[in-house]
Enzyme design. Sequence first.
Site, mmCIF file in Angstrom:
data_model
loop_
_atom_site.group_PDB
_atom_site.id
_atom_site.type_symbol
_atom_site.label_atom_id
_atom_site.label_comp_id
_atom_site.label_asym_id
_atom_site.label_seq_id
_atom_site.Cartn_x
_atom_site.Cartn_y
_atom_site.Cartn_z
ATOM 1 N NE ARG A 196 117.540 70.002 2.867
ATOM 2 C CZ ARG A 196 118.757 70.415 3.218
ATOM 3 N NH1 ARG A 196 118.970 70.857 4.443
ATOM 4 N NH2 ARG A 196 119.746 70.352 2.371
ATOM 5 C CB SER B 56 121.313 69.471 6.986
ATOM 6 O OG SER B 56 121.924 68.638 7.933
ATOM 7 C CG ASP C 275 121.126 81.863 10.073
ATOM 8 O OD1 ASP C 275 121.617 81.029 10.844
ATOM 9 O OD2 ASP C 275 121.350 81.854 8.852
ATOM 10 C CG HIS C 276 120.131 77.686 11.488
ATOM 11 N ND1 HIS C 276 120.741 78.520 10.597
ATOM 12 C CD2 HIS C 276 119.847 76.551 10.793
ATOM 13 C CE1 HIS C 276 120.817 77.928 9.408
ATOM 14 N NE2 HIS C 276 120.276 76.730 9.506
ATOM 15 C CG ASP D 172 123.002 76.013 6.014
ATOM 16 O OD1 ASP D 172 122.458 75.955 7.130
ATOM 17 O OD2 ASP D 172 122.364 75.874 4.942
ATOM 18 N NE ARG E 132 120.832 68.952 10.553
ATOM 19 C CZ ARG E 132 119.501 68.857 10.443
ATOM 20 N NH1 ARG E 132 118.843 67.883 11.033
ATOM 21 N NH2 ARG E 132 118.812 69.758 9.760
HETATM 22 C C1 MIC Z 1 118.843 72.706 7.139
HETATM 23 O O1 MIC Z 1 118.235 73.398 6.341
HETATM 24 O O2 MIC Z 1 118.650 71.483 7.278
HETATM 25 C C2 MIC Z 1 119.909 73.379 8.006
HETATM 26 C C3 MIC Z 1 119.375 73.435 9.387
HETATM 27 O O3 MIC Z 1 120.114 74.689 7.549
HETATM 28 C C4 MIC Z 1 121.198 72.556 7.898
HETATM 29 C C5 MIC Z 1 122.269 72.969 8.819
HETATM 30 C C6 MIC Z 1 122.086 72.502 10.235
HETATM 31 O O4 MIC Z 1 121.567 71.420 10.464
HETATM 32 O O5 MIC Z 1 122.491 73.244 11.134
HETATM 33 C C7 MIC Z 1 121.788 72.523 6.480
HETATM 34 O O6 MIC Z 1 121.073 72.710 5.533
HETATM 35 O O7 MIC Z 1 122.974 72.255 6.328
HETATM 36 FE FE1 SF4 Z 2 117.747 78.058 7.427
HETATM 37 FE FE2 SF4 Z 2 118.399 75.684 6.396
HETATM 38 FE FE3 SF4 Z 2 115.901 76.570 6.294
HETATM 39 FE FE4 SF4 Z 2 117.701 77.730 4.827
HETATM 40 S S1 SF4 Z 2 117.026 75.608 4.653
HETATM 41 S S2 SF4 Z 2 116.173 78.754 6.049
HETATM 42 S S3 SF4 Z 2 119.496 77.642 6.114
HETATM 43 S S4 SF4 Z 2 117.051 76.045 8.142
#
Ligand code: MIC
Ligand code: SF4
Length: 643
Positions: A379, A535, A64-65, A119, A537
């Site tokens: 965010r 996140s 999905d990312h 995630d 990550r």
């Molecule tokens: C985000 O919202 O920052 C992400 C991208 O979903 C991350 C995961 C990632 O960096 O792959 C998260 O929330 O953990």
């Molecule tokens: Fe995707 Fe992270 Fe954004 Fe949710 S917050 S939509 S999991 S990138």
Amino acid sequence: MGLTLTEKILNAHIVDGKAEKGSEIGIRIDQTLTQDATGTMAYLEFEAMGIPRVRTEKSVAYIDHNTLQSGFENADDHRFIGSIAKKHGIYFSRPGNGICHQVHLERFGVPGKTLIGSDSHTPTGGGLGMIAIGAGGLDVAVAMGGGAYYITYPKIVKVNLSGSLSSWCSAKDVILEVLKRLSVKGGVGKVIEYCGEGVKTLSVPERATITNMGAELGATTSIFPSDEITKEFLKAQKREEVWTALSADADAVYDEVVEINLSDIEPAAACPHSPDNIKSVNEIGEMKIDQVCIGSCTNSSLLDMLKVAHILKGKTVHPDVSLSIAPGSKQVLNMLAQCGALSDLIDAGARILESACGPCIGMGQSPNSKGISLRTFNRNFEGRSGTKDGQIYLVSPEVAAVSALTGVLTDPRTLGEMPKFELPEEFIINDNMVVTPATPDEADSVEILRGPNIKPFPKTSPLDESIECKCSLKVGDNITTDHIMPAGAKILPLRSNIPAISQYCFTVCDEEFPKRAEALGKSVIVGGVNYGQGSSREHAALAPLHLGVKAVLVKSFARIHRSNLINAGILPLTFANEADYDRISEGDDLAFENLKERIVKGEDVVLKNKTTGEEIICKCELTDGTKAIILAGGLLSYTKENI
Ligand code: MIC
Ligand code: SF4
């Protein structure tokens, strides 16, 4: 004495440790989820453990990312994850099926179960009464292998909801109010449990919006009871059989209580650049806007999309505004198409995006220079949108849709009555985009498909006896993982290639950092409070590991990032006295003498700043489990040694 819902579920899953606040517990994990941007690493790690088949009740791999596919890299990752999922007993949600948290809520979540996901917004599952926690990929890999997941037994905060939301006010405004009161670090070490009469007025998607964005509090997770409303939701998803009633005992004891009267909630926005920088829409006033983005795992349910469609019906998006909409799942998109609401969105001029994370992680739709963007996301860290000086405001779908029409931030209550609509009693159920794994007999013949961008996990080594090195970087408070390891359309395709992605580590703060750290060979990073918020990550730990970072010394850490550092074998240190932060500068020569001995004995670590001649006392609060991981040089080495 009665129990909270959190205690009931946690206590039923403890496999190691005791149910005592503040002590470390290992819990059995029933379900796992991964997404593609963290998934490749998680599956490489799972592979390295040599376990043939997952030992969870259900594990799902979502794509999905990274769905932009601006080169071969993402498509290769998708094929790799698809093949490894098939071989090892993991369900595979194909690209196009939707955002992991939305799909998991619809199709897989089960009240009372434990879920960890690579995630940070995995707590979305709390909307269904699950203990759902965001974790690093390595922790998810261990859980897939049947290992326990370790957390500190949390403090439990009761958010007592009374009243009901007024017209045009939204679940998003509720979580913004909680963020206003508790701040981005107010939830660290805590579970936020929602109770009270007001709970009954909120649907599952609304509850999920609230638990989803609980991640921004730094909380371990958030949870709602499982009640008749949960049952209705599961029935509409044709999964009523997984429902059980779950709630806290009437005499449960909480560590803190927050009272919120839903009737007092007003349309609000999180202003740049932090999710806790909350003002009411009225307070901000009629600010001219450039862009509106609706979607993300926070606000992309059918309920949210139908609200938006009813607001936009028969109208046109303001000429100065670009409106993009990404429905959260194939189910949502399909139902919008079937009932005609999709046509209302298209007709109004919305730019319909695929059911994926998209603009939320800077995968397209970056705003114009200094552009003001209203987003229904979770965010708004500086630069995350892909435009460094973009001004991102986080709002409800109601505020977003109404403002897209007026061209200025608008309090929707000025528009009179909110359009009325009913949610369908049954949803379209078609799991044809979820691939079932091979049977154990077929698994041997499944070939793992690896692309050239997929590089092995970086090398780790056991903890050194002593460390002498320089401070390669000094940063301030509230550093996010988006600072440490930025995402976005340019960098995200490199998630499977640590040497390549490391070249972007901390470049938001200091373009020269990767080269400098690499040239030093080994070094220490110094930071302020809430270091690593955001996140899950693990790249924010693996990239520094690749660049030779041995320890991170800060005033305080965010939970998931601290675990990721430990898992990568990087020492997480905090100042015994926060004022000592001022006694280290970038470039100083530092020495940790008898480091290993002190860690083994559980003593404070002494840091000698050889440039100034001063001594600084550092804390390294490790449990027996995390100490063993640090000594072994990270969780992968530790797990290999102990399997
Ligand atoms: C985000 O919202 O920052 C992400 C991208 O979903 C991350 C995961 C990632 O960096 O792959 C998260 O929330 O953990
Ligand atoms: Fe995707 Fe992270 Fe954004 Fe949710 S917050 S939509 S999991 S990138």
